[in-house]
Design a protein around this motif. Structure first.
Motif, short mmCIF file in Angstrom:
data_model
loop_
_atom_site.label_atom_id
_atom_site.label_comp_id
_atom_site.label_asym_id
_atom_site.label_seq_id
_atom_site.Cartn_x
_atom_site.Cartn_y
_atom_site.Cartn_z
N PHE A 49 0.80 -1.19 0.15
CA PHE A 49 0.06 -0.08 -0.07
C PHE A 49 0.81 1.25 -0.04
O PHE A 49 0.59 2.34 -0.68
N VAL A 50 2.17 1.27 0.73
CA VAL A 50 2.68 2.33 1.20
C VAL A 50 3.58 2.41 -0.38
O VAL A 50 3.69 3.68 -1.09
N LYS A 51 4.13 1.65 -0.99
CA LYS A 51 4.66 1.59 -2.37
C LYS A 51 3.80 2.17 -3.44
O LYS A 51 4.42 3.06 -4.14
N ASP A 52 2.59 1.68 -3.31
CA ASP A 52 1.68 2.11 -4.46
C ASP A 52 1.31 3.71 -4.34
O ASP A 52 1.12 4.54 -5.14
N SER A 53 1.14 4.12 -3.11
CA SER A 53 1.11 5.38 -2.54
C SER A 53 2.07 6.34 -3.14
O SER A 53 1.81 7.42 -3.72
N ILE A 54 3.48 5.78 -2.90
CA ILE A 54 4.41 6.57 -3.36
C ILE A 54 4.41 6.73 -4.93
O ILE A 54 4.73 7.83 -5.58
N GLN A 55 4.30 5.69 -5.66
CA GLN A 55 4.15 5.46 -6.99
C GLN A 55 3.13 6.43 -7.50
O GLN A 55 3.34 7.39 -8.37
N ASP A 56 1.75 6.58 -6.83
CA ASP A 56 0.87 7.56 -7.10
C ASP A 56 1.22 8.99 -6.94
O ASP A 56 0.77 9.73 -7.98
N THR A 57 1.95 9.00 -6.04
CA THR A 57 2.07 10.67 -5.51
C THR A 57 2.97 11.12 -6.64
O THR A 57 2.97 12.24 -7.14
N PHE A 58 4.11 10.23 -7.22
CA PHE A 58 4.70 10.86 -8.20
C PHE A 58 4.11 10.81 -9.68
O PHE A 58 4.41 11.68 -10.54
N LEU A 59 3.33 9.75 -9.77
CA LEU A 59 2.38 9.92 -11.15
C LEU A 59 1.65 11.21 -11.06
O LEU A 59 1.46 11.87 -12.20
N THR A 60 1.10 11.68 -9.98
CA THR A 60 0.32 12.86 -9.76
C THR A 60 1.24 14.18 -9.99
O THR A 60 0.69 14.89 -10.76
N LEU A 61 2.34 13.87 -9.30
CA LEU A 61 3.35 15.23 -9.90
C LEU A 61 3.48 15.38 -11.15
O LEU A 61 3.65 16.35 -11.93
N TRP A 62 3.60 14.16 -11.96
CA TRP A 62 3.84 14.28 -13.34
C TRP A 62 2.72 14.76 -14.14
O TRP A 62 2.88 15.74 -14.88
N LYS A 63 1.58 14.39 -13.60
CA LYS A 63 0.51 14.98 -14.35
C LYS A 63 0.12 16.70 -14.06
O LYS A 63 -0.29 17.39 -14.92
N LEU A 64 0.53 17.27 -12.95
CA LEU A 64 0.75 18.46 -12.48
C LEU A 64 1.88 19.17 -12.98
O LEU A 64 1.76 20.32 -12.70
N GLN A 65 2.69 18.70 -13.84
CA GLN A 65 3.99 19.27 -14.01
C GLN A 65 3.94 20.63 -14.46
O GLN A 65 4.58 21.67 -14.24
N SER A 66 2.74 21.15 -15.31
CA SER A 66 2.61 22.10 -15.97
C SER A 66 2.07 23.35 -15.11
O SER A 66 2.14 24.78 -15.23
N THR A 67 1.79 23.04 -13.87
CA THR A 67 1.13 23.97 -13.20
C THR A 67 1.45 23.98 -11.66
O THR A 67 0.88 24.75 -10.87
N ILE A 68 2.32 23.11 -11.48
CA ILE A 68 2.96 23.11 -10.14
C ILE A 68 3.90 24.31 -9.77
O ILE A 68 4.57 24.66 -10.56
N ASN A 69 3.57 24.70 -8.52
CA ASN A 69 4.61 25.79 -8.07
C ASN A 69 5.74 25.28 -7.34
O ASN A 69 6.15 24.39 -7.25
N GLU A 70 6.46 26.41 -7.10
CA GLU A 70 7.92 26.37 -6.74
C GLU A 70 7.47 26.00 -5.09
O GLU A 70 6.74 26.20 -4.49
N VAL A 71 8.50 25.28 -4.62
CA VAL A 71 8.44 24.78 -3.16
C VAL A 71 9.66 25.20 -2.46
O VAL A 71 10.60 25.26 -2.81
N GLU A 72 9.45 25.44 -1.00
CA GLU A 72 10.58 25.80 -0.29
C GLU A 72 11.60 24.60 0.05
O GLU A 72 12.75 24.90 0.05
N ASN A 73 10.95 23.45 0.25
CA ASN A 73 11.75 22.35 0.61
C ASN A 73 11.12 21.15 -0.02
O ASN A 73 9.99 20.73 0.21
N VAL A 74 11.81 20.53 -0.81
CA VAL A 74 11.01 19.39 -1.69
C VAL A 74 10.64 18.26 -0.83
O VAL A 74 9.74 17.79 -1.16
N ARG A 75 11.84 17.87 0.21
CA ARG A 75 11.44 16.72 0.78
C ARG A 75 10.11 16.83 1.60
O ARG A 75 9.30 15.77 1.79
N SER A 76 10.08 17.81 2.27
CA SER A 76 8.99 18.14 3.08
C SER A 76 7.77 18.25 2.51
O SER A 76 6.54 17.62 2.72
N TYR A 77 7.64 18.68 1.15
CA TYR A 77 6.51 18.92 0.35
C TYR A 77 6.13 17.40 -0.11
O TYR A 77 4.90 17.27 0.01
N LEU A 78 7.11 16.56 -0.63
CA LEU A 78 6.66 15.24 -1.07
C LEU A 78 6.20 14.55 0.43
O LEU A 78 5.10 13.60 0.17
#
Length: 199
Positions: A49-78
């Motif tokens: 479940f955790v592995k799938d959730s991580i994969q889904d998180t990065f798939l979502t990021l790729w879909k949002l690539q054109s609209t995603i904002n800058e972030v102050e800290n990448v790790r905490s954002y993830l």
């Protein structure tokens, strides 16, 4: 635990990802996967479940690539993204008891042997005792200690991940440390751990 990606390098990869570089996003996933997996396992014990959730998180990021904002800290954002995804999925699956995104979820702390140079049996005993004491704290306090000690997040980053104000983070940490001090004799492993928690 492998050496973490330097913050500046992570920011550069994030900017490349925002510009459409899928390879940059893949490098971020590779760099942060161990931290995200360990974090996810604290929130839910099902590895797949955790592995799938991580994969889904990065798939979502790729879909949002054109609209995603800058972030102050990448790790905490993830970490925030993964936590939100896990709790939403648990809430969706649960009809009788919803895992709300704010407070109602379980959390556990486990120290892996590679966190410290453990050579003596009594040190292992002390570490396990500390682990038990931390796990006797309320979930929010356990989460805060984990983020500060294991993930080495700043107070600002912890506030972001836990969706708390900075002062609330300070107050909660002091409350947690007070509880731990009350149940631990002076001169033990806790004295080695506290500088990490307070630093």
């Amino acid at each position: 635990m492998s050496k973490r990606l330097p913050t500046q390098h992570a920011q550069e990869l994030w900017q490349e990802y925002r510009s459409g570089d899928m390879y940059a996003l893949a490098k971020l996933m590779q760099a942060y996967y161990p931290d995200l997996f360990h974090w996810g396992m604290r929130l839910h014990p099902d590895k797949e479940f955790v592995k799938d959730s991580i994969q889904d998180t990065f798939l979502t990021l790729w879909k949002l690539q054109s609209t995603i904002n800058e972030v102050e800290n990448v790790r905490s954002y993830l970490m925030v993204m993964l936590k939100t995804r896990i709790l939403r999925e648990l809430s969706r699956k649960s009809v009788t008891h919803q895992a709300h995104l704010s407070d109602e979820y379980s959390f556990s702390v486990e120290f892996s042997p590679d966190l410290r140079m453990i050579e003596e049996e009594h040190e292992i005993y002390q570490l396990r005792k500390l682990e038990q004491m931390i796990n006797s704290l309320p979930d929010r306090q356990k989460e805060l200690i984990y983020l500060r000690f294991y993930q080495s997040l700043s107070f600002e980053q912890i506030a972001e991940v836990m969706q708390l104000g900075r002062q609330s983070v300070y107050n909660l940490l002091q409350k947690s440390l007070t509880s731990l001090r009350k149940n631990w004799a002076p001169g033990t492993l806790l004295l080695l751990v506290l500088p990490w928690l307070q630093g």
